[in-house]
Motif scaffolding. Structure first.
Motif, PDB file in Angstrom:
ATOM      1  N   LEU A 383     -24.673   8.597 -18.850  1.00  0.00           N
ATOM      2  CA  LEU A 383     -25.303   9.230 -17.688  1.00  0.00           C
ATOM      3  C   LEU A 383     -25.211  10.754 -17.724  1.00  0.00           C
ATOM      4  O   LEU A 383     -25.994  11.428 -17.052  1.00  0.00           O
ATOM      5  CB  LEU A 383     -24.684   8.704 -16.391  1.00  0.00           C
ATOM      6  CG  LEU A 383     -25.463   7.556 -15.718  1.00  0.00           C
ATOM      7  CD1 LEU A 383     -25.482   6.324 -16.601  1.00  0.00           C
ATOM      8  CD2 LEU A 383     -24.873   7.230 -14.359  1.00  0.00           C
ATOM      9  N   GLY A 384     -24.244  11.305 -18.461  1.00  0.00           N
ATOM     10  CA  GLY A 384     -24.145  12.760 -18.551  1.00  0.00           C
ATOM     11  C   GLY A 384     -24.035  13.429 -17.207  1.00  0.00           C
ATOM     12  O   GLY A 384     -23.144  13.147 -16.415  1.00  0.00           O
ATOM     13  N   LYS A 385     -24.962  14.343 -16.898  1.00  0.00           N
ATOM     14  CA  LYS A 385     -24.908  15.124 -15.657  1.00  0.00           C
ATOM     15  C   LYS A 385     -25.095  14.269 -14.413  1.00  0.00           C
ATOM     16  O   LYS A 385     -24.825  14.706 -13.301  1.00  0.00           O
ATOM     17  CB  LYS A 385     -25.967  16.214 -15.672  1.00  0.00           C
ATOM     18  CG  LYS A 385     -27.390  15.695 -15.555  1.00  0.00           C
ATOM     19  CD  LYS A 385     -28.363  16.818 -15.268  1.00  0.00           C
ATOM     20  CE  LYS A 385     -29.756  16.284 -14.977  1.00  0.00           C
ATOM     21  NZ  LYS A 385     -30.661  17.325 -14.503  1.00  0.00           N
ATOM     22  N   TYR A 386     -25.561  13.017 -14.607  1.00  0.00           N
ATOM     23  CA  TYR A 386     -25.770  12.136 -13.464  1.00  0.00           C
ATOM     24  C   TYR A 386     -24.527  11.295 -13.147  1.00  0.00           C
ATOM     25  O   TYR A 386     -24.598  10.399 -12.297  1.00  0.00           O
ATOM     26  CB  TYR A 386     -26.938  11.188 -13.737  1.00  0.00           C
ATOM     27  CG  TYR A 386     -28.283  11.881 -13.833  1.00  0.00           C
ATOM     28  CD1 TYR A 386     -28.942  12.310 -12.686  1.00  0.00           C
ATOM     29  CD2 TYR A 386     -28.889  12.091 -15.068  1.00  0.00           C
ATOM     30  CE1 TYR A 386     -30.176  12.940 -12.770  1.00  0.00           C
ATOM     31  CE2 TYR A 386     -30.118  12.725 -15.161  1.00  0.00           C
ATOM     32  CZ  TYR A 386     -30.757  13.141 -14.006  1.00  0.00           C
ATOM     33  OH  TYR A 386     -31.977  13.764 -14.091  1.00  0.00           O
ATOM     34  N   THR A 387     -23.401  11.566 -13.808  1.00  0.00           N
ATOM     35  CA  THR A 387     -22.235  10.708 -13.639  1.00  0.00           C
ATOM     36  C   THR A 387     -21.744  10.683 -12.196  1.00  0.00           C
ATOM     37  O   THR A 387     -21.421   9.622 -11.656  1.00  0.00           O
ATOM     38  CB  THR A 387     -21.092  11.163 -14.568  1.00  0.00           C
ATOM     39  OG1 THR A 387     -21.536  11.041 -15.930  1.00  0.00           O
ATOM     40  CG2 THR A 387     -19.859  10.293 -14.379  1.00  0.00           C
ATOM     41  N   ALA A 388     -21.669  11.842 -11.543  1.00  0.00           N
ATOM     42  CA  ALA A 388     -21.182  11.874 -10.154  1.00  0.00           C
ATOM     43  C   ALA A 388     -22.108  11.099  -9.235  1.00  0.00           C
ATOM     44  O   ALA A 388     -21.664  10.303  -8.400  1.00  0.00           O
ATOM     45  CB  ALA A 388     -21.045  13.317  -9.674  1.00  0.00           C
ATOM     46  N   SER A 389     -23.425  11.288  -9.380  1.00  0.00           N
ATOM     47  CA  SER A 389     -24.386  10.561  -8.554  1.00  0.00           C
ATOM     48  C   SER A 389     -24.382   9.080  -8.897  1.00  0.00           C
ATOM     49  O   SER A 389     -24.523   8.220  -8.021  1.00  0.00           O
ATOM     50  CB  SER A 389     -25.794  11.135  -8.745  1.00  0.00           C
ATOM     51  OG  SER A 389     -25.841  12.479  -8.317  1.00  0.00           O
ATOM     52  N   GLY A 390     -24.221   8.770 -10.207  1.00  0.00           N
ATOM     53  CA  GLY A 390     -24.144   7.368 -10.600  1.00  0.00           C
ATOM     54  C   GLY A 390     -22.924   6.694 -10.017  1.00  0.00           C
ATOM     55  O   GLY A 390     -22.989   5.536  -9.575  1.00  0.00           O
ATOM     56  N   SER A 391     -21.797   7.414  -9.986  1.00  0.00           N
ATOM     57  CA  SER A 391     -20.595   6.878  -9.360  1.00  0.00           C
ATOM     58  C   SER A 391     -20.835   6.584  -7.883  1.00  0.00           C
ATOM     59  O   SER A 391     -20.401   5.551  -7.365  1.00  0.00           O
ATOM     60  CB  SER A 391     -19.447   7.881  -9.518  1.00  0.00           C
ATOM     61  OG  SER A 391     -18.297   7.448  -8.823  1.00  0.00           O
ATOM     62  N   ALA A 392     -21.546   7.479  -7.211  1.00  0.00           N
ATOM     63  CA  ALA A 392     -21.850   7.262  -5.791  1.00  0.00           C
ATOM     64  C   ALA A 392     -22.701   6.011  -5.600  1.00  0.00           C
ATOM     65  O   ALA A 392     -22.498   5.239  -4.660  1.00  0.00           O
ATOM     66  CB  ALA A 392     -22.560   8.479  -5.217  1.00  0.00           C
ATOM     67  N   LEU A 393     -23.691   5.798  -6.500  1.00  0.00           N
ATOM     68  CA  LEU A 393     -24.539   4.611  -6.387  1.00  0.00           C
ATOM     69  C   LEU A 393     -23.709   3.340  -6.572  1.00  0.00           C
ATOM     70  O   LEU A 393     -23.885   2.355  -5.848  1.00  0.00           O
ATOM     71  CB  LEU A 393     -25.667   4.661  -7.422  1.00  0.00           C
ATOM     72  CG  LEU A 393     -26.680   3.514  -7.352  1.00  0.00           C
ATOM     73  CD1 LEU A 393     -27.442   3.554  -6.038  1.00  0.00           C
ATOM     74  CD2 LEU A 393     -27.651   3.568  -8.523  1.00  0.00           C
ATOM     75  N   LEU A 394     -22.795   3.368  -7.547  1.00  0.00           N
ATOM     76  CA  LEU A 394     -21.929   2.209  -7.746  1.00  0.00           C
ATOM     77  C   LEU A 394     -21.036   1.973  -6.528  1.00  0.00           C
ATOM     78  O   LEU A 394     -20.826   0.822  -6.115  1.00  0.00           O
ATOM     79  CB  LEU A 394     -21.064   2.401  -8.998  1.00  0.00           C
ATOM     80  CG  LEU A 394     -21.797   2.366 -10.348  1.00  0.00           C
ATOM     81  CD1 LEU A 394     -20.821   2.659 -11.477  1.00  0.00           C
ATOM     82  CD2 LEU A 394     -22.481   1.030 -10.566  1.00  0.00           C
ATOM     83  N   ILE A 395     -20.525   3.050  -5.956  1.00  0.00           N
ATOM     84  CA  ILE A 395     -19.696   2.914  -4.759  1.00  0.00           C
ATOM     85  C   ILE A 395     -20.508   2.295  -3.622  1.00  0.00           C
ATOM     86  O   ILE A 395     -19.994   1.489  -2.830  1.00  0.00           O
ATOM     87  CB  ILE A 395     -19.120   4.286  -4.340  1.00  0.00           C
ATOM     88  CG1 ILE A 395     -18.076   4.769  -5.361  1.00  0.00           C
ATOM     89  CG2 ILE A 395     -18.506   4.222  -2.946  1.00  0.00           C
ATOM     90  CD1 ILE A 395     -16.846   3.899  -5.456  1.00  0.00           C
ATOM     91  N   MET A 396     -21.802   2.627  -3.535  1.00  0.00           N
ATOM     92  CA  MET A 396     -22.648   2.036  -2.495  1.00  0.00           C
ATOM     93  C   MET A 396     -22.750   0.519  -2.665  1.00  0.00           C
ATOM     94  O   MET A 396     -22.944  -0.217  -1.699  1.00  0.00           O
ATOM     95  CB  MET A 396     -24.031   2.677  -2.518  1.00  0.00           C
ATOM     96  CG  MET A 396     -24.040   4.134  -2.055  1.00  0.00           C
ATOM     97  SD  MET A 396     -25.649   4.934  -2.220  1.00  0.00           S
ATOM     98  CE  MET A 396     -26.543   4.127  -0.886  1.00  0.00           C
ATOM     99  N   GLY A 397     -22.608   0.050  -3.913  1.00  0.00           N
ATOM    100  CA  GLY A 397     -22.621  -1.392  -4.142  1.00  0.00           C
ATOM    101  C   GLY A 397     -21.486  -2.117  -3.443  1.00  0.00           C
ATOM    102  O   GLY A 397     -21.546  -3.342  -3.254  1.00  0.00           O
ATOM    103  N   ILE A 398     -20.452  -1.377  -3.047  1.00  0.00           N
ATOM    104  CA  ILE A 398     -19.322  -1.984  -2.332  1.00  0.00           C
ATOM    105  C   ILE A 398     -19.769  -2.546  -0.980  1.00  0.00           C
ATOM    106  O   ILE A 398     -19.040  -3.310  -0.348  1.00  0.00           O
ATOM    107  CB  ILE A 398     -18.181  -0.954  -2.201  1.00  0.00           C
ATOM    108  CG1 ILE A 398     -17.620  -0.629  -3.597  1.00  0.00           C
ATOM    109  CG2 ILE A 398     -17.048  -1.439  -1.319  1.00  0.00           C
ATOM    110  CD1 ILE A 398     -16.554   0.454  -3.613  1.00  0.00           C
ATOM    111  N   ALA A 399     -20.995  -2.216  -0.554  1.00  0.00           N
ATOM    112  CA  ALA A 399     -21.533  -2.787   0.687  1.00  0.00           C
ATOM    113  C   ALA A 399     -21.529  -4.305   0.659  1.00  0.00           C
ATOM    114  O   ALA A 399     -21.547  -4.954   1.717  1.00  0.00           O
ATOM    115  CB  ALA A 399     -22.957  -2.283   0.921  1.00  0.00           C
ATOM    116  N   GLY A 400     -21.497  -4.907  -0.535  1.00  0.00           N
ATOM    117  CA  GLY A 400     -21.383  -6.361  -0.611  1.00  0.00           C
ATOM    118  C   GLY A 400     -20.157  -6.873   0.114  1.00  0.00           C
ATOM    119  O   GLY A 400     -20.158  -7.977   0.674  1.00  0.00           O
TER     120      GLY A 400
END
Length: 429
Positions: A383-400
């Motif tokens: 993901l490179g420069k998108y790592t922080a935003s990608g981490s946020a998207l994964l954290i949003m998956g915790i909505a499960g």
């Protein structure tokens, strides 16, 4: 935020072993703290069910308020990290958690369920900032192919808290709990019943005040710790001009979907087992979350030993899903009267026996252990420069963890607590 302010992570070109060990010790402490706050919910749910006079569906608003914070606060957390950095973000997250713990004091005095839910949301908001920082941090601090092993070590810290906290909560909060059984409360008039429930609720004041003090103290320690920031990574070739941002990475999108269903089943296994045990009149229902966490710790040991030496991160994920399906079938089909399974597996250790169906529910901890460690490095790869935003998207998956337990609670009120566990099977599939 301006493009050149985007926080980007890379594996350091030279990462002295001493620095990695220090970082893992600090991050391990934070995983332990997250475990204390997270896995307290399994004991808190049946406790608040009594204090606030709730049914199963209403009591599972605890998980909704807690885990929905991850969805609502993930992107703001990523923005905070881009501005203040990962180390300061960890410290700020601890302070917000301390504020959430303080809110439990007026909630306990008033027995107002909405205030308990606000306290849980605030606590989880601080945890969201922490999770958004520490998960990519531990992935990027060393070689990617061994990231699942490092996360398994961190998970061991997390689930150690998951074993200890329900035991401590039960010994402190649930002594003399027979006075507050449904049968005992039914013999009282409305005023006497409310007074008894309020008395029980006030037991929460001291432990959460102590928790708040500890969180504020650790926030200061982390702020002045030797933790270093991870250096920036170069642009990822071919992706810098995309209008899709993080959504251009299929491994990330699929990882977020996998985390959604995974966290849902993990929370169902860890947080409803106390409710389910209470419905079966299991005497030690307040500590049943510890059973699930103990099996998760066993799974983490497998991850630490086997990944990546004998088991790839991808195969660990597939094996976990298959085990989850087998154990879920056991939960729905095993006997709720017999206890042969737990006697055979744990009787040698003097652990109190539980019904077989409860034991299968606890064993889901083993199936769940390697899912989180496997998904993160696979989803963040490249993901490179998108790592922080990608981490946020994964954290949003915790909505499960917010939504799927609510579905379970609704189904359990409509049919039975055991039959409602069928919701687990399509998630693992």
């Amino acid at each position: 935020m301006h493009k050149d302010q985007t926080l980007k992570l890379a594996v350091p070109a030279a990462s002295p072993a001493g620095n990695v060990v220090v970082a893992m010790l600090f991050v391990g402490l934070m995983f332990f703290i997250l475990g204390c706050a997270t896995w307290l919910n399994g004991s808190l749910i049946p406790f608040l069910k009594i204090v606030c006079n709730l049914n199963n569906f209403q009591s599972l608003w605890v998980t909704f308020a807690f885990y929905i914070a991850y969805t609502l606060m993930a992107l703001p957390s990523a923005a905070v990290l881009r501005r203040v950095g990962y180390k300061n973000g960890m410290s700020l997250g601890l302070a917000i958690m301390g504020l959430g713990a303080l809110l439990f004091i007026p909630a306990a005095r008033s027995s107002w369920y909405s205030l308990f839910l606000l306290a849980l949301f605030t606590l989880a908001s601080g945890m969201t900032l922490m999770q958004t920082a520490i998960n990519p941090y531990i992935v990027c601090i060393g070689a990617r192919e061994s990231a699942a092993m490092r996360i398994s070590i961190m998970g061991f810290f997390n689930k150690t808290a998951g074993v200890l906290v329900p035991l401590a909560f039960s010994s402190m909060m649930l002594s003399g709990i027979s006075r507050y059984s449904d049968a005992a409360l039914a013999t009282l008039d409305a005023a006497a019943s409310a007074a008894l429930r309020s008395e029980l609720g006030q037991r929460l004041e001291f432990p959460y005040a102590a928790m708040a003090a500890g969180l504020f103290a650790i926030a200061v320690v982390v702020r002045f710790s030797p933790l270093r920031e991870i250096p920036e990574e170069a642009e990822v070739g071919g992706h810098s001009g995309s209008h899709w941002g993080v959504l251009q990475f299929p491994q990330l999108v699929l990882g977020a979907l996998a985390l959604f269903v995974y966290v849902g089943v993990e929370v169902i296994a860890g947080d409803t087992i106390g409710l389910y045990g209470r419905s079966l009149r299991v005497e030690n229902f307040g500590v049943l979350t510890s059973y699930t966490m103990a099996f998760m710790m066993a799974g983490y040991v497998v991850g630490i030993v086997a990944v990546p030496r004998w088991l790839s991160q991808k195969h660990a994920l597939l094996l976990s899903a298959l085990c989850g399906m087998v154990f879920s079938f056991g939960v729905t089909q095993a006997s709720s009267a017999g206890s042969a399974l737990s006697s055979a597996m744990l009787g040698w250790a003097g652990v109190p026996a539980v019904p077989d169906t409860v034991m299968f529910l606890a064993m889901l901890g083993f199936a769940n252990a390697l899912v989180w460690p496997a998904i993160w490095p696979l989803a963040l790869n490249g993901l490179g420069k998108y790592t922080a935003s990608g981490s946020a998207l994964l954290i949003m998956g915790i909505a499960g963890g917010a939504l799927l337990p609510m579905i379970y609670g609704h189904l359990s009120d409509l049919s039975s607590s055991q039959a409602a566990y069928w919701v687990l099977l399509p998630c693992y599939a």
